[in-house]
Design an enzyme around this catalytic site. Structure first.
Site, PDB file in Angstrom:
ATOM      1  N   ALA A 180      66.338  20.587  14.337  1.00  0.00           N
ATOM      2  CA  ALA A 180      67.654  20.866  13.760  1.00  0.00           C
ATOM      3  C   ALA A 180      68.560  19.691  14.065  1.00  0.00           C
ATOM      4  O   ALA A 180      68.233  18.810  14.857  1.00  0.00           O
ATOM      5  CB  ALA A 180      68.238  22.158  14.326  1.00  0.00           C
ATOM      6  N   MET A 181      69.733  19.689  13.428  1.00  0.00           N
ATOM      7  CA  MET A 181      70.682  18.592  13.585  1.00  0.00           C
ATOM      8  C   MET A 181      72.094  19.148  13.641  1.00  0.00           C
ATOM      9  O   MET A 181      72.481  19.971  12.824  1.00  0.00           O
ATOM     10  CB  MET A 181      70.530  17.609  12.413  1.00  0.00           C
ATOM     11  CG  MET A 181      71.495  16.454  12.448  1.00  0.00           C
ATOM     12  SD  MET A 181      71.278  15.437  13.934  1.00  0.00           S
ATOM     13  CE  MET A 181      72.941  14.803  14.118  1.00  0.00           C
ATOM     14  N   GLU A 182      72.878  18.649  14.613  1.00  0.00           N
ATOM     15  CA  GLU A 182      74.172  19.237  14.947  1.00  0.00           C
ATOM     16  C   GLU A 182      75.340  18.704  14.130  1.00  0.00           C
ATOM     17  O   GLU A 182      76.482  18.732  14.593  1.00  0.00           O
ATOM     18  CB  GLU A 182      74.464  19.003  16.439  1.00  0.00           C
ATOM     19  CG  GLU A 182      74.787  17.556  16.823  1.00  0.00           C
ATOM     20  CD  GLU A 182      73.592  16.738  17.254  1.00  0.00           C
ATOM     21  OE1 GLU A 182      73.788  15.701  17.924  1.00  0.00           O
ATOM     22  OE2 GLU A 182      72.464  17.134  16.928  1.00  0.00           O
ATOM     23  N   ASN A 183      75.114  18.227  12.914  1.00  0.00           N
ATOM     24  CA  ASN A 183      76.198  17.678  12.104  1.00  0.00           C
ATOM     25  C   ASN A 183      77.443  18.555  12.193  1.00  0.00           C
ATOM     26  O   ASN A 183      77.364  19.770  12.082  1.00  0.00           O
ATOM     27  CB  ASN A 183      75.772  17.589  10.637  1.00  0.00           C
ATOM     28  CG  ASN A 183      74.365  17.081  10.485  1.00  0.00           C
ATOM     29  OD1 ASN A 183      74.082  15.929  10.741  1.00  0.00           O
ATOM     30  ND2 ASN A 183      73.469  17.966  10.077  1.00  0.00           N
ATOM     31  N   GLU A 201      72.258  23.500  19.087  1.00  0.00           N
ATOM     32  CA  GLU A 201      73.012  22.762  18.071  1.00  0.00           C
ATOM     33  C   GLU A 201      74.481  23.163  18.073  1.00  0.00           C
ATOM     34  O   GLU A 201      75.359  22.316  17.866  1.00  0.00           O
ATOM     35  CB  GLU A 201      72.390  22.966  16.696  1.00  0.00           C
ATOM     36  CG  GLU A 201      70.913  22.614  16.596  1.00  0.00           C
ATOM     37  CD  GLU A 201      70.569  21.228  17.113  1.00  0.00           C
ATOM     38  OE1 GLU A 201      71.425  20.326  17.076  1.00  0.00           O
ATOM     39  OE2 GLU A 201      69.416  21.035  17.560  1.00  0.00           O
ATOM     40  N   GLU A 231      70.993  11.005  11.851  1.00  0.00           N
ATOM     41  CA  GLU A 231      70.712  10.575  13.214  1.00  0.00           C
ATOM     42  C   GLU A 231      69.264  10.095  13.281  1.00  0.00           C
ATOM     43  O   GLU A 231      68.357  10.769  12.794  1.00  0.00           O
ATOM     44  CB  GLU A 231      70.908  11.726  14.205  1.00  0.00           C
ATOM     45  CG  GLU A 231      70.793  11.257  15.644  1.00  0.00           C
ATOM     46  CD  GLU A 231      71.035  12.376  16.674  1.00  0.00           C
ATOM     47  OE1 GLU A 231      70.855  12.107  17.871  1.00  0.00           O
ATOM     48  OE2 GLU A 231      71.391  13.496  16.272  1.00  0.00           O
ATOM     49  N   GLU A 275      72.068  14.768  24.773  1.00  0.00           N
ATOM     50  CA  GLU A 275      70.894  15.631  24.660  1.00  0.00           C
ATOM     51  C   GLU A 275      70.506  16.278  25.989  1.00  0.00           C
ATOM     52  O   GLU A 275      70.205  17.471  26.040  1.00  0.00           O
ATOM     53  CB  GLU A 275      69.721  14.856  24.078  1.00  0.00           C
ATOM     54  CG  GLU A 275      69.932  14.382  22.649  1.00  0.00           C
ATOM     55  CD  GLU A 275      70.197  15.512  21.663  1.00  0.00           C
ATOM     56  OE1 GLU A 275      69.990  16.690  22.015  1.00  0.00           O
ATOM     57  OE2 GLU A 275      70.614  15.211  20.528  1.00  0.00           O
TER      58      GLU A 275
END
Length: 875
Positions: free
Chosen positions: A264-267, A300, A124, A322
């Site tokens: 952080a990243m919500e993959n 996340e 992202e 978001e």
């Protein structure tokens, strides 16, 4: 090289081709990873029949390309630096490609990169194009099957999205196959490979399904995962109870990595976290870190529905996922901890940082209408103001209607890419309310200002409240239309000290109500008001506006004592302190003697005498406005006067209330084993606020308590506070050995050393710049690590009295770092440059120095990230 060109929302077109299923095979190598892709593609029925296939791709070496099993020759396609183009393709086909990439050299940390021996992805917003050729846009959603092949000794753990369906060994290598059955855009793709260990747990969903939970970290960090795991389970239960949302895979994983641009990243199914956002231990992390980890883990996880199952159609809709998810995580943290304190902290940060963004050259709406580099729009406006807009929407239609609207949104757009209109439309359907005017909150930039005037009619027992709204011009938006501003309020009787019943147009609103400001000016007449009131306006910060009301100091002191709304009691104290600070700033400018307002002293004395029972709220009420917040209230920022005024007030309060602060400290000192509970956090917070006041005057008792707290080493919250107060004092004979002891003890822990950096570069003494330069050569610092850059350089830029030195050397240092980072990590460079973009708020001398550094940066060959920010700042 031509200047980067903007992308416009108005130019949005649906994709010409859709990818229905994606198969990827990664053969990992530090400098030559091979990526094979099989993309099952079909023409979008809405696209023109003659449209070519155009895929995004950057920094890729194409090895082979085939269509439905037939190899394509070079004359069949065109490859540029950013795209792969095939002029003629069938209606439905399978495109096969193989590319080679170099993870080791990827210092931008976008796409697939390798850091500290670990492979990691960040896709992202537009990182997937650095992995393989693909339509890298959020409205192309596909199911994924991923095979990861690696060296069993070097990469014993191979992770990707979804459920693991196969693993094994072949030709001295090992592999794992992962399938994600839920269609997702490529920005949610994730891969991690390296030498990791895991903490495991399980969660039973409301329908009785068992979900395996795993947190993957380096072995030495296994003992720092317990809080994150507990936070995850609380978030999963809260989302089921509050929104009816159940997790949908058999496995949920979190991985902590040291080098990561974001928090952080919500993959999908494989959340990748900056290690700072997941690792906690009482010895190494502060209370604030524990609460931050809890909030980020929840954020996340909540994205699984508000962002993953329903994603955004294009990046202009970023706040759709978001803003909504920040609102959700704020509510979760409020329910889990102290709701008043959570609101105070969120609004305090918002009014300082987001209001500043609104007032600067990069101001933009919650939904921008154009951008040059999308990563520049991961901003406080998108996240925090977006959350405030969602909160307003919830308050306007009520929680029950909002929950129905959320249910409709999740059900109607499950597996789809949606827009803000889709979200608000669901809320209209669920509530029956028309929200056309409310939509302006998404399209108009800037902070609305509300002027309020009240008058009590003793003869008729009426209170007339007039509200006027205006929004200042922002870049590209000179004219603003009236917004729908919900104002929650109460009227506090000056005799009774109690909330009075609100009657408006013959209708009783109870002791508290919401009035709706929709026009440029409106007057509201409250009837049957039994006594003269003081209005308590914008309770709970019911709208993200700047409120102007001519409160007297006596009225503010009255609200500080009697307002039933915890947020507004705190805000009354902040306003009272600000009026006194204004006097002190003026005195400093005029070279006259500073005199402390005794009303502030007595208000604080009342608070310390037990007026507030909630220790967490009391700690916030005793905390003075920050220098950054004070600066936002000034037309031209006087850095030195602000610092001098705030220090004078802090020391004056400490002298006048020394005995009360000592009593408060001693009453809240405890040998109880550490726990990050709301009760313990509140006690530590109040104790450390008292210690900060005592250290402001550096008398024997304060120094004794501070040294003892540092030496006791009971938890990082207390140790960090004591170390900070010693280092920021004039007693460097005590500070130097404490710094040395701390640095030697924690030299092995990267995250703790980040705290060590920050403590040193935020001290008010004038030698800080030289300290920054010295620490940049420290073995624990690396300019390639975003956490280190934020802890050292980012923290220094928030040291206002030293960053804004009159010789401009603070600006020059920042510009030097930005120029270097522009070549290494443009995303971090663009974020770091923000303090220089606010040059218009300062005196002429500082303006010239800041512009000079921006101009020097502009002469460099710039990334689109940095170019966009500098161009707007100098416009």
């Amino acid at each position: 090289m031509s200047d980067p060109q903007p992308v416009y929302l108005s130019d949005y077109q649906p994709p010409d081709y859709l990818v229905t299923h994606t198969e990827l095979t990664f053969d990992l190598d530090p400098t030559a990873t091979r990526v094979k892709a099989r993309l099952h593609i079909e023409r979008n029925p809405a696209a023109a029949l003659s449209a070519p296939l155009v895929l995004d791709g950057e920094n890729l070496t194409l090895v082979s390309l085939g269509l439905d099993g037939t190899a394509l020759e070079e004359r069949d396609y065109v490859v540029s630096d950013t795209t792969l183009r095939i002029e003629h393709v069938p209606e439905r086909f399978c495109l096969e490609s193989e590319v080679e990439i170099d993870p080791n050299s990827n210092t931008a940390l976008e796409g697939l990169y390798r850091s500290s021996g670990m492979y990691c992805t960040q896709c992202e917003a537009e990182g997937f194009r650095r992995i393989t050729y693909y339509p890298d846009r959020p409205d192309v959603m596909a199911t994924f099957k991923v095979t990861v092949i690696g060296d069993p000794a070097r990469e014993p753990v191979l992770l990707a999205n979804g459920n693991r369906v196969e693993q094994g060994e072949r030709d001295g290598r090992h592999f794992a196959v992962w399938e994600d059955p839920h269609p997702k855009p490529c920005y949610l793709f994730a891969l991690v490979a390296g030498d990791l260990c895991k903490t495991s747990d399980r969660f039973t969903t409301q329908s009785g399904r068992e979900v395996a939970l795993e947190i993957w970290v380096e072995e030495e960090n296994l003992d720092k995962t317990g809080h994150a795991m507990a936070s995850l389970k609380r978030a999963m239960a809260w989302d089921e109870t509050t929104y009816g949302r159940e997790y949908d895979l058999d496995l949920f994983m979190i991985v902590a990595v040291n080098d990561f641009n974001m928090g952080a990243m919500e993959n999908k199914g494989l959340n990748i976290f900056n290690s700072a956002a997941v690792l906690t231990h009482p010895d190494t992390a502060t209370d604030a870190a524990f609460q931050n980890v809890e909030g980020i883990v929840a954020h996340e996880y909540f994205h699984n529905w508000s962002g993953n199952r329903v994603t955004c159609r294009d990046w202009f809709q970023l706040s759709l996922k978001e803003g909504f998810t920040v609102f959700r995580d704020q509510c979760f943290s409020a329910d889990t901890n102290s709701a008043p304190v959570k609101r105070i902290q969120d609004v305090s940060f918002f009014r300082t940082a987001q209001f500043a963004e609104d007032a600067g050259p990069t101001a933009h709406p919650v939904r921008p209408d154009h951008y040059i580099e999308i990563t520049n729009f991961y901003t406080l406006t998108i996240y925090e103001k977006g959350a405030e807009v969602v909160r307003m929407l919830c308050n306007l239609i009520g929680w029950e209607a909002f929950r129905r609207g959320a249910d409709r949104y999740f059900e109607r757009f499950d597996g789809c890419a949606a827009t803000i209109e889709d979200f608000v439309g669901c809320m209209e359907d669920a509530s029956g309310e028309r929200l056309d005017q409310f939509m302006r909150w998404y399209s108009q930039a800037g902070t609305p200002e509300v002027d309020a005037f009240g008058e009590y009619d003793y003869v008729h027992g009426e209170y007339r409240l007039t509200l006027r709204q205006r929004t200042p011009a922002t870049p590209g938006q000179n004219e603003k239309l009236p917004l729908h501003v919900p104002v929650r309020l109460g009227l506090v009787g000056t005799k009774s000290g109690q909330d009075l019943t609100l009657t408006l147009d013959g209708e009783s609103l109870g002791k508290e109500g919401v009035i709706h400001l929709r026009q440029a000016e409106q007057t509201f007449v409250f009837e049957n008001v039994a006594e003269a009131p003081v209005p308590s306006l914008l309770r709970g910060f019911s709208a993200p506006v700047l409120l102007h009301y001519p409160y007297s100091r006596e009225e503010l002191a009255f609200l500080l004592t009697h307002d039933s709304d915890g947020f507004n009691r705190w805000d009354a104290g902040q306003r009272l302190s600000m009026l006194a600070l204004d006097d002190l700033i003026a005195a400093h400018r005029n070279g006259v003697e500073k005199v402390m307002d005794t009303r502030v002293v007595e208000a604080f004395r009342t608070l310390l005498d037990g007026e507030v029972s909630d220790k967490a709220v009391l700690a916030e009420m005793l905390t003075l406005p920050t220098e950054a917040y004070i600066a936002e209230q000034q037309r031209i920022v006087d850095v030195d006067a602000i610092h001098a005024a705030r220090e004078f007030m802090r020391q004056s309060l400490a002298v006048a209330l020394r005995d009360e602060f000592i009593a408060t400290y001693e009453a809240n000192a405890s040998d109880e084993p550490y726990a990050p509970t709301p009760e313990q956090i509140a006690t530590r917070s109040l104790k450390n606020v008292a210690l900060a006041y005592l250290m402001a005057i550096e008398d024997a008792k304060g120094l004794e308590l501070c040294q003892a707290q540092f030496a006791a080493g009971r938890n990082m919250t207390d140790v960090r506070q004591a170390l900070t107060l010693l280092v920021h004092s004039d007693r460097q004979d005590l500070a130097a050995p404490a710094l040395k002891t701390f640095g030697e003890k924690w030299a092995h822990d990267s995250l703790v050393m980040d705290q060590w950096f920050t403590v040193q570069v935020t001290r008010p003494q004038p030698d800080v710049l030289e300290r920054v330069e010295y620490l940049m050569d420290h073995p624990a610092f690396s300019i390639k690590n975003p956490n280190k850059v934020r802890a050292l350089i980012g923290a220094f830029t928030q040291n206002r009295v030293n960053f804004h030195r009159l010789d401009g050397q603070g600006y020059r240092l920042l510009a030097d770092v930005v120029i270097e980072l522009n070549r290494l990590n443009p995303e971090i460079a663009a974020r770091l440059i923000t303090p220089l973009t606010r040059w218009q708020r300062f005196d002429e001398s500082r303006q010239a120095l800041m512009r000079q550094e921006l101009a020097r940066i502009k002469k460099e060959p710039l990334s689109s990230n940095v170019y966009e920010v500098v161009e707007k700042a100098l416009a």
